[in-house]
Design a protein around this motif. Structure first.
Motif, short mmCIF file in Angstrom:
data_model
loop_
_atom_site.label_atom_id
_atom_site.label_comp_id
_atom_site.label_asym_id
_atom_site.label_seq_id
_atom_site.Cartn_x
_atom_site.Cartn_y
_atom_site.Cartn_z
N GLN A 461 28.39 -7.56 -61.93
CA GLN A 461 27.48 -8.61 -62.35
C GLN A 461 27.71 -9.89 -61.54
OE1 GLN A 461 24.76 -8.60 -64.54
NE2 GLN A 461 24.51 -10.61 -63.60
N PHE A 462 28.98 -10.20 -61.34
CA PHE A 462 29.32 -11.42 -60.59
C PHE A 462 28.87 -11.28 -59.13
CE2 PHE A 462 31.90 -14.62 -58.50
CZ PHE A 462 31.85 -15.67 -59.40
N LYS A 463 29.02 -10.06 -58.58
CA LYS A 463 28.58 -9.83 -57.20
C LYS A 463 27.07 -10.06 -57.09
CE LYS A 463 28.94 -6.71 -53.27
NZ LYS A 463 27.67 -7.13 -52.73
N LYS A 464 26.33 -9.68 -58.14
CA LYS A 464 24.88 -9.91 -58.14
C LYS A 464 24.58 -11.42 -58.10
CE LYS A 464 20.58 -8.63 -60.51
NZ LYS A 464 19.96 -9.94 -60.35
N TYR A 465 25.38 -12.21 -58.86
CA TYR A 465 25.20 -13.67 -58.82
C TYR A 465 25.31 -14.15 -57.36
CZ TYR A 465 26.26 -13.74 -63.90
OH TYR A 465 26.27 -13.54 -65.27
N VAL A 466 26.37 -13.69 -56.69
CA VAL A 466 26.64 -14.14 -55.31
C VAL A 466 25.48 -13.73 -54.40
CG1 VAL A 466 28.17 -13.88 -53.30
CG2 VAL A 466 29.13 -14.08 -55.61
N ASP A 467 25.03 -12.49 -54.51
CA ASP A 467 23.94 -12.01 -53.64
C ASP A 467 22.64 -12.76 -53.90
OD1 ASP A 467 25.68 -10.19 -52.59
OD2 ASP A 467 24.99 -8.48 -53.80
N ASP A 468 22.32 -13.00 -55.18
CA ASP A 468 21.09 -13.70 -55.54
C ASP A 468 21.09 -15.14 -54.98
OD1 ASP A 468 20.24 -11.47 -56.85
OD2 ASP A 468 20.56 -12.25 -58.88
N ILE A 469 22.20 -15.82 -55.20
CA ILE A 469 22.27 -17.22 -54.76
C ILE A 469 22.27 -17.30 -53.23
CG2 ILE A 469 23.70 -19.32 -54.81
CD1 ILE A 469 24.62 -18.39 -57.64
N THR A 470 22.92 -16.32 -52.58
CA THR A 470 22.92 -16.27 -51.11
C THR A 470 21.49 -16.23 -50.58
OG1 THR A 470 25.05 -15.12 -51.05
CG2 THR A 470 23.70 -14.97 -49.08
N LYS A 471 20.64 -15.40 -51.20
CA LYS A 471 19.24 -15.29 -50.78
C LYS A 471 18.51 -16.61 -51.00
CE LYS A 471 18.85 -10.34 -51.67
NZ LYS A 471 18.51 -9.36 -52.71
N LYS A 472 18.76 -17.24 -52.14
CA LYS A 472 18.08 -18.51 -52.45
C LYS A 472 18.50 -19.63 -51.46
CE LYS A 472 17.32 -17.73 -57.39
NZ LYS A 472 15.86 -17.87 -57.33
N LEU A 473 19.73 -19.56 -50.98
CA LEU A 473 20.24 -20.60 -50.09
C LEU A 473 19.95 -20.34 -48.62
CD1 LEU A 473 23.70 -21.34 -51.75
CD2 LEU A 473 21.74 -22.89 -51.66
N SER A 474 19.45 -19.14 -48.30
CA SER A 474 19.18 -18.84 -46.88
C SER A 474 17.94 -19.61 -46.44
CB SER A 474 18.99 -17.34 -46.68
OG SER A 474 17.92 -16.88 -47.45
#
Length: 475
Positions: A461-474
């Motif tokens: 679940q935490f890895k999903k947080y990281v991946d989601d936010i990474t996309k938003k910040l790209s």
């Protein structure tokens, strides 16, 4: 009254003093001692081979004139090189001399006729600008305190710089380390301090040099077996400014020599000014003994300028260039370019250029076009503010909640993610990230980054947080 080596040299010095600049006299003639006078030859003691080479290269004519006045046309000059060990050993440094002459001699006599052009006698490390009988400071007079505008983001660094310029070597800000991201004015402020010191204390020897150039000079000195001359040269500087000191990272030889130069200057009340893109605590591959010295004085950070400061910077730039621009356009540019001063000024220059070349009136529409293109074509750094907003929106909380002191698990994790992405996507120091995300210290940021790394590999679940936010910040 009998003629002695001291009396002859005293008269020579009086003549030389009247014919060269005071700073050059202080640097190159005050350290010389008259030793003996025999057979119409005056022996003088100089502190290094470099000194002897420099005198022969630059002052041979004036030496010849002054000595001929005292001793006649057959006068000779003998140099005695007696170099102190720069590592604190009180024994004199012994130059290599032919074995047939070697006994208890602790110096080397070099008998050179006036004007002998030995092709090997050259400055062992060429510093561009050392000319005109004195050390040129390498300072840019366009960088001044007047055009380094004060704001919340730079107030401490600017105030410390002014204090150092008023009393170099005489404040507790020694060394003064100015650190911060690209384009925030580190080099500008370092030059401004040097320029102000030269203005207030023209007799002081000020030298600005990049750490990269310093390293190259040291490598050349080692190749030519002139390491001690290199050290001696830097030990005669009153105010040493080294830009981008993080460049010394991993270069153990250069760090070692800088350590000894730093110690000598500091112990003798000389001022050292350093700039870096990182705080000492964040520097990698720099020896601990050197880092500890960087912390002796003051480490002052330059942060991204706030909106008001950005507006002031633009207005000042336009005023200096004699250009008028409506306030609403200035504010638009300031509002949309937040990363650093260099990009801010670049955008306004582009806007003026487009207007004048294409004979267009400066309007909001033109400003929007320029800013859009400028931002798109510039490698942009995500701001810490933007990261906090993105993370807060993702977890549906206010930024104030993210920054709060609460220990609720989901808020702590959001805060740690904001710190993690700030470390990953910006050049800000750990201390700066901590202060902007809830007034935490650098240790908290370091812990947050390690926690995010660990949870990413163990918690889906935490890895999903990281991946989601990474996309938003790209971007």
């Amino acid at each position: 009254m009998s003629v002695t080596a001291q009396s002859v040299w005293h008269n020579c010095l009086e003549f030389i003093k009247d014919n060269i600049q005071p700073q050059a006299y202080k640097t190159w003639f005050e350290p010389i001692k008259a030793v003996k006078l025999a057979d119409n030859a005056l022996s003088i003691q100089v502190p290094s081979k470099f000194f002897y080479e420099w005198l022969e290269e630059h002052y041979v004519k004036i030496l010849k004139v002054s000595l001929t006045k005292e001793l006649g046309e057959t006068a000779k000059l003998v140099y005695i090189i007696k170099m102190e060990n720069t590592y604190g050993n009180k024994q004199p440094f012994t130059e290599r001399i032919p074995s047939s002459n070697r006994s208890a001699v602790k110096s080397q006599e070099v008998d050179v006729p006036f004007g002998n052009k030995n092709p090997e006698l050259r400055n062992p490390f060429v510093i561009p600008g050392i000319r005109n009988l004195q050390i040129e400071s390498q300072l840019n007079p366009n960088y001044s305190f007047e055009n380094f505008l004060e704001g919340d983001s730079n107030r401490l660094a600017r105030s410390a710089g002014l204090a150092v310029a008023s009393k170099p070597g005489g404040t507790s800000f020694n060394p003064l380390l100015i650190f911060g991201g690209v384009g925030l004015g580190k080099t500008h402020l370092a030059h401004a301090i040097g320029v102000d010191i030269k203005d207030k204390y023209p007799e002081k020897t000020v030298l600005y040099i990049s750490a990269e150039k310093f390293t190259q000079q040291y490598i050349d000195a080692v190749k030519k077996n002139n390491r001690n001359d290199f050290i001696h040269f830097y030990q005669i500087i009153d105010v040493l400014i080294i830009d981008d000191v993080q460049f010394l990272s991993g270069k153990t030889g250069t760090q070692d020599v800088f350590f000894h130069i730093f110690n000598h200057l500091h112990q003798n009340g000389k001022q050292v000014i350093l700039t870096s893109d990182k705080a000492p605590v964040d520097m990698q591959d720099i020896e601990q003994r050197l880092l500890s010295r960087f912390k002796w004085g003051l480490s002052a950070e330059l942060q991204n300028p706030d909106f008001e400061t950005r507006v002031s910077i633009l207005k000042n730039k336009l005023y200096r260039d004699g250009v008028e621009m409506p306030d609403d356009i200035i504010e638009y540019v300031a509002k949309n370019i937040k990363s650093n001063v260099r990009e801010l000024e670049g955008a306004i220059i582009s806007l003026i250029a487009q207007s004048s070349f294409n004979k267009k009136e400066i309007t909001i529409d033109l400003a929007k076009q320029i800013v859009e293109k400028f931002v798109k074509n510039t490698k942009r750094e995500v701001s810490i503010d933007y990261i906090q907003k993105t993370v807060s929106d993702y977890f549906q909380m206010d930024i104030s909640t993210l920054q709060s002191k609460t220990r609720k698990r989901h808020i702590v994790q959001a805060r740690q993610l904001a710190m993690f992405f700030a470390k990953k996507l910006t050049k800000a120091s750990l201390a700066s990230i901590g202060s902007q995300i809830g007034q935490r210290d650098h240790a908290t940021v370091l812990h947050a980054c390690k926690t995010v790394d660990n949870l990413s590999s163990t918690d889906k679940q935490f890895k999903k947080y990281v991946d989601d936010i990474t996309k938003k910040l790209s971007i």
